[in-house]
Scaffold this active site. Sequence first.
Site, PDB file in Angstrom:
ATOM      1  N   ASP A 126     -14.049   1.678  -2.406  1.00  0.00           N
ATOM      2  CA  ASP A 126     -13.849   2.766  -3.484  1.00  0.00           C
ATOM      3  C   ASP A 126     -12.750   2.251  -4.382  1.00  0.00           C
ATOM      4  OD1 ASP A 126     -11.804   2.810  -1.702  1.00  0.00           O
ATOM      5  OD2 ASP A 126     -11.879   4.994  -1.544  1.00  0.00           O
TER       6      ASP A 126
ATOM      7  N   ASP B   7      -2.089  -1.297  -3.955  1.00  0.00           N
ATOM      8  CA  ASP B   7      -2.672   0.249  -4.386  1.00  0.00           C
ATOM      9  C   ASP B   7      -1.343   0.831  -4.697  1.00  0.00           C
ATOM     10  OD1 ASP B   7      -3.356   2.636  -4.771  1.00  0.00           O
ATOM     11  OD2 ASP B   7      -4.763   2.515  -2.845  1.00  0.00           O
TER      12      ASP B   7
ATOM     13  N   TYR C 197       0.921  -1.044   0.113  1.00  0.00           N
ATOM     14  CA  TYR C 197      -0.076  -0.046   0.050  1.00  0.00           C
ATOM     15  C   TYR C 197       0.885   1.096   0.033  1.00  0.00           C
ATOM     16  CZ  TYR C 197      -3.379   3.361   1.607  1.00  0.00           C
ATOM     17  OH  TYR C 197      -4.103   4.668   1.778  1.00  0.00           O
TER      18      TYR C 197
END
Length: 424
Positions: free
Chosen positions: A357, A260, A220
């Site tokens: 999201d 991500d 991340y």
Amino acid sequence: AMPPKRKGVRGGKRGRTEEAVGAEGGGSVESVDAHNTEGRRSLRTRPTATLSPVEDETVLSDPDSEKQGPAKKARSGKKEDKEGASPSKALPESKPKPPKAKVDFAEYKGGDDTWKIISWNVNSLRACLTKGFETYVTREDPDVLVLQETKLNEDKRGILRQFPHQYWNHSKEKKGYSGTAVFSKVKPNHVRFGMGIPKHDRFGRLITLEFDSFFLVNTYVPNAGQRLENLDYRVGEWDKDLLAFLKQLEVTKPVVWTGDLNVAHQEIDIHNPKGNERSAGFTKEERESFSHLLDSGFVDSFRHLYPNQARFYTYWSYRFQAKNLDKGWRLDYYVVSQSIIDKVKDVFRRRSEDGSDHCPLGLLLQKFQIKFFFSACAINWSCITRAHCTGQSVLFFTKFHPLISQTTDRFSSIRNKSKPHTSW
């Protein structure tokens, strides 16, 4: 002659007040009510008059806004009819909300010869668990599931029992922030948490699993910040140290880096490139830093397979109906070592999942074996042993790949020996 028909007055306190005023002042209730009706009509129509045609056309032309467009027309038509105007055209019928798209989970399937990996920024695992998280994972049935932004302070035991090997890395300094997790059906040879650099390992951003043939790195990546207050740290420290970490792993086995990554690399990876040039995740500095990493021997697997495909977004803001309007960013990736790009079968997403999201991103990777892996090339160890590790063989391999020149000192102690060296 019959008096004109009196228009209806709204009930409640306001209606009674108008009637009383008309009776006490001697004036007709009709005039008072007509005056107020005209005032209400002007108030109602004022916001519509200020809406530009371009904006109105944009809203109604969007395929995901078809339900909203006719509904607005229907309401405005009712107002005209109530005020006595005769509509010239028939009102369109409002369309029902389309059902959630059915996903064919057999379309992307793992198997005896294929790794199926799913990466998902869940943006709070607790919240995602209430939105069908376990049902989705069970139906997807990956070999390995990696999560980012779990936002947990301790391990979440008792979930996804089909994965016997579960690993968690939580934020140590800020509760309910960041965090990563990995669920695997295959037992890894080794698990490592963080890079080994304290300033980067405070928030549980990285987990590395070593399998027989490759390293899987779940990350991340830090956001540059709404005001770009973390941009210097992101590109000047984190990105540089992460690249060194990945190259260190790549010396022994190829790398699959996922998660991500908080960067939209190209203009086709974002819905509004011109308007986001100084937005975190799309700054020139972040994009150039990512390009530098790719130039160092890694490949963006999706862009390799689909070089011109646009609108393959993996993130949509919760605001402004961004997902309905498909105004998104491609922030999630599978970046692999150059040597195994031919093993990548496909990269896919599950856009219909609404647990976060971000949407889940999948990788199908053909299983493979390695005998001896050296950075961007595979070297058969038997070739070295048959050559008895002479000075000439070392010189050959040094010319074969530039990175091997960094390790010639390891061979120096065994040059010109009659027996092959097998200890390291």
